[in-house]
Design a protein around this motif. Structure first.
Motif, PDB file in Angstrom:
ATOM      1  N   ALA A   1       0.830  -1.207   0.000  1.00  0.00           N
ATOM      2  CA  ALA A   1       0.000   0.000   0.000  1.00  0.00           C
ATOM      3  C   ALA A   1       0.862   1.255   0.000  1.00  0.00           C
ATOM      4  O   ALA A   1       0.528   2.252  -0.651  1.00  0.00           O
ATOM      5  CB  ALA A   1      -0.933  -0.006   1.219  1.00  0.00           C
ATOM      6  N   LEU A   2       1.991   1.215   0.700  1.00  0.00           N
ATOM      7  CA  LEU A   2       2.900   2.366   0.714  1.00  0.00           C
ATOM      8  C   LEU A   2       3.583   2.540  -0.635  1.00  0.00           C
ATOM      9  O   LEU A   2       3.788   3.666  -1.108  1.00  0.00           O
ATOM     10  CB  LEU A   2       3.944   2.192   1.817  1.00  0.00           C
ATOM     11  CG  LEU A   2       3.429   2.268   3.257  1.00  0.00           C
ATOM     12  CD1 LEU A   2       4.561   1.961   4.236  1.00  0.00           C
ATOM     13  CD2 LEU A   2       2.827   3.634   3.549  1.00  0.00           C
ATOM     14  N   GLU A   3       3.935   1.452  -1.266  1.00  0.00           N
ATOM     15  CA  GLU A   3       4.625   1.529  -2.554  1.00  0.00           C
ATOM     16  C   GLU A   3       3.704   2.022  -3.666  1.00  0.00           C
ATOM     17  O   GLU A   3       4.178   2.497  -4.706  1.00  0.00           O
ATOM     18  CB  GLU A   3       5.205   0.165  -2.905  1.00  0.00           C
ATOM     19  CG  GLU A   3       6.352  -0.253  -1.984  1.00  0.00           C
ATOM     20  CD  GLU A   3       6.879  -1.628  -2.285  1.00  0.00           C
ATOM     21  OE1 GLU A   3       6.089  -2.464  -2.787  1.00  0.00           O
ATOM     22  OE2 GLU A   3       8.069  -1.884  -2.021  1.00  0.00           O
ATOM     23  N   GLN A   4       2.401   1.922  -3.476  1.00  0.00           N
ATOM     24  CA  GLN A   4       1.438   2.362  -4.482  1.00  0.00           C
ATOM     25  C   GLN A   4       0.960   3.799  -4.242  1.00  0.00           C
ATOM     26  O   GLN A   4       0.100   4.290  -4.983  1.00  0.00           O
ATOM     27  CB  GLN A   4       0.232   1.417  -4.476  1.00  0.00           C
ATOM     28  CG  GLN A   4       0.565   0.004  -4.921  1.00  0.00           C
ATOM     29  CD  GLN A   4      -0.530  -0.995  -4.597  1.00  0.00           C
ATOM     30  OE1 GLN A   4      -1.632  -0.626  -4.206  1.00  0.00           O
ATOM     31  NE2 GLN A   4      -0.217  -2.274  -4.745  1.00  0.00           N
ATOM     32  N   GLN A   5       1.538   4.493  -3.265  1.00  0.00           N
ATOM     33  CA  GLN A   5       1.103   5.843  -2.960  1.00  0.00           C
ATOM     34  C   GLN A   5       1.410   6.814  -4.105  1.00  0.00           C
ATOM     35  O   GLN A   5       2.455   6.716  -4.751  1.00  0.00           O
ATOM     36  CB  GLN A   5       1.790   6.342  -1.688  1.00  0.00           C
ATOM     37  CG  GLN A   5       1.343   5.639  -0.419  1.00  0.00           C
ATOM     38  CD  GLN A   5      -0.114   5.912  -0.083  1.00  0.00           C
ATOM     39  OE1 GLN A   5      -0.538   7.063   0.004  1.00  0.00           O
ATOM     40  NE2 GLN A   5      -0.877   4.842   0.099  1.00  0.00           N
ATOM     41  N   THR A   6       0.498   7.754  -4.335  1.00  0.00           N
ATOM     42  CA  THR A   6       0.734   8.780  -5.353  1.00  0.00           C
ATOM     43  C   THR A   6       1.883   9.701  -4.939  1.00  0.00           C
ATOM     44  O   THR A   6       2.562  10.271  -5.795  1.00  0.00           O
ATOM     45  CB  THR A   6      -0.539   9.598  -5.583  1.00  0.00           C
ATOM     46  OG1 THR A   6      -1.012  10.114  -4.319  1.00  0.00           O
ATOM     47  CG2 THR A   6      -1.634   8.753  -6.215  1.00  0.00           C
ATOM     48  N   VAL A   7       2.071   9.871  -3.637  1.00  0.00           N
ATOM     49  CA  VAL A   7       3.258  10.535  -3.099  1.00  0.00           C
ATOM     50  C   VAL A   7       3.947   9.515  -2.200  1.00  0.00           C
ATOM     51  O   VAL A   7       3.540   9.305  -1.054  1.00  0.00           O
ATOM     52  CB  VAL A   7       2.909  11.800  -2.301  1.00  0.00           C
ATOM     53  CG1 VAL A   7       4.141  12.354  -1.604  1.00  0.00           C
ATOM     54  CG2 VAL A   7       2.312  12.866  -3.221  1.00  0.00           C
ATOM     55  N   PRO A   8       4.970   8.825  -2.696  1.00  0.00           N
ATOM     56  CA  PRO A   8       5.603   7.765  -1.918  1.00  0.00           C
ATOM     57  C   PRO A   8       6.407   8.331  -0.757  1.00  0.00           C
ATOM     58  O   PRO A   8       6.898   9.461  -0.810  1.00  0.00           O
ATOM     59  CB  PRO A   8       6.516   7.071  -2.935  1.00  0.00           C
ATOM     60  CG  PRO A   8       6.808   8.127  -3.951  1.00  0.00           C
ATOM     61  CD  PRO A   8       5.569   8.975  -4.038  1.00  0.00           C
ATOM     62  N   PRO A   9       6.558   7.561   0.320  1.00  0.00           N
ATOM     63  CA  PRO A   9       7.366   8.026   1.448  1.00  0.00           C
ATOM     64  C   PRO A   9       8.837   8.107   1.077  1.00  0.00           C
ATOM     65  O   PRO A   9       9.324   7.358   0.230  1.00  0.00           O
ATOM     66  CB  PRO A   9       7.124   6.951   2.508  1.00  0.00           C
ATOM     67  CG  PRO A   9       6.735   5.728   1.748  1.00  0.00           C
ATOM     68  CD  PRO A   9       5.981   6.219   0.547  1.00  0.00           C
ATOM     69  N   ASP A  10       9.545   9.033   1.713  1.00  0.00           N
ATOM     70  CA  ASP A  10      10.966   9.201   1.450  1.00  0.00           C
ATOM     71  C   ASP A  10      11.804   8.147   2.160  1.00  0.00           C
ATOM     72  O   ASP A  10      12.930   7.866   1.741  1.00  0.00           O
ATOM     73  CB  ASP A  10      11.409  10.598   1.889  1.00  0.00           C
ATOM     74  CG  ASP A  10      10.772  11.680   1.037  1.00  0.00           C
ATOM     75  OD1 ASP A  10      11.304  11.969  -0.047  1.00  0.00           O
ATOM     76  OD2 ASP A  10       9.728  12.220   1.439  1.00  0.00           O
ATOM     77  N   ALA A  11      11.271   7.596   3.228  1.00  0.00           N
ATOM     78  CA  ALA A  11      11.981   6.540   3.956  1.00  0.00           C
ATOM     79  C   ALA A  11      10.965   5.749   4.765  1.00  0.00           C
ATOM     80  O   ALA A  11       9.914   6.274   5.161  1.00  0.00           O
ATOM     81  CB  ALA A  11      13.045   7.127   4.872  1.00  0.00           C
ATOM     82  N   ILE A  12      11.271   4.479   5.000  1.00  0.00           N
ATOM     83  CA  ILE A  12      10.431   3.606   5.824  1.00  0.00           C
ATOM     84  C   ILE A  12      11.319   2.944   6.861  1.00  0.00           C
ATOM     85  O   ILE A  12      12.316   2.295   6.512  1.00  0.00           O
ATOM     86  CB  ILE A  12       9.716   2.533   4.983  1.00  0.00           C
ATOM     87  CG1 ILE A  12       8.785   3.183   3.950  1.00  0.00           C
ATOM     88  CG2 ILE A  12       8.924   1.580   5.885  1.00  0.00           C
ATOM     89  CD1 ILE A  12       8.144   2.194   2.995  1.00  0.00           C
TER      90      ILE A  12
END
Length: 273
Positions: A22-33
């Motif tokens: 779900a995070l990888e499919q974000q329109t604005v992906p996170p800069d770090a996990i």
């Protein structure tokens, strides 16, 4: 706006893959996990993430939710403008991070954001049709609860609003507010809260510093929530921890409501209700 995600795992192999997807499919992906494991019996399910770009993985003993989140924050706090504390059994819709970041940019007085949490059956891999949380509220006698939990989703509470607290399964905070309200250089959550109520305590601290906590219903997040709404399915040990932490919450933020919390703790601890 740079946003980082902190996920605390504990035997989360059944749900973590869906969460990361779900995070990888974000329109604005996170800069770090940042993945922080708190005492999983088998940590092999975390190994593939060690070699992935923008991931950090920390393996710990069962140190509790608050301390594990604090370790995650210490790993990413220097590079973040916003921080998403996310449960591994929570799956944000594709535009969730985009909506959260845009709202923080436009509303500089907001310190924390939550979304509309929807129930999800991890066994069957599908939504339940029930609400999980539309913000955290306190009853007239002092009990904190997730509003609408277990209710059929009929589009109730579909407007943005300031709320007393947000469920920690999906909690976006402006990083400078975390630095401002941290209990110490590396502790945004109170480490005395091993599990439960730590999200409420953080929100109360943010509000005392005049930061708004806002519920955004357009942010949709599916959440499994383990034992769901059946209290009898919750292990007795966890019920005692939850009741103890309610007392601790009112010690940290003094209120006459502590009388109710003490009665509840006594009933759970010794009467096993």
């Amino acid at each position: 706006m740079k946003i980082v995600v902190i996920i605390v795992t504990h035997n989360s192999q059944a749900v973590l893959g869906r969460c990361i997807a779900a995070l990888e499919q974000q329109t604005v992906p996170p800069d770090a996990i940042a993945l922080v494991d708190s005492g999983s019996e088998d940590t092999s399910y975390l190994q593939p993430y060690r070699s992935r770009a923008n991931f950090t993985v920390s393996l710990q003993e069962n140190i509790g939710f608050s301390r594990a989140n604090n370790l995650g924050w210490q790993a990413v706090r220097q590079e973040a403008e916003a921080v998403l504390f996310l449960n591994p059994d929570a799956f944000p819709a594709r535009n969730s991070l985009e909506l959260a970041c845009a709202f923080l940019v436009e509303n500089q007085n907001v310190g924390g954001i939550g979304g509309r949490l929807l129930g999800f059956d991890s066994d069957n891999g599908q939504p339940t049709g029930l609400l999980d949380s539309t913000g955290v509220f306190r009853t007239w006698y002092g009990r904190w609860h997730d509003r609408d939990q277990g209710q059929i989703d009929n589009s109730q509470h579909s407007a943005r609003e300031d709320v007393p607290a947000i469920c920690g399964a999906f909690l976006v905070c402006r990083n400078k507010t975390l630095k401002q309200t941290a209990l110490s250089a590396g502790a945004v959550f109170d480490p005395a809260f091993f599990l439960y109520k730590e999200d409420i305590e953080l929100c109360l601290r943010l509000r005392k510093k005049s930061w708004q906590i806002v519920y955004l219903p357009e942010i949709l997040v599916h959440h499994c929530r383990g034992w769901q709404s059946d209290r009898k399915a919750m292990p007795a040990r966890l019920r005692v921890i939850a009741a103890r932490n309610e007392v601790l919450l009112y010690r940290r933020h003094p209120s006459p409501y502590i009388l109710w919390a003490l009665l509840k703790y006594a009933a759970v601890r010794w009467l096993r209700v």
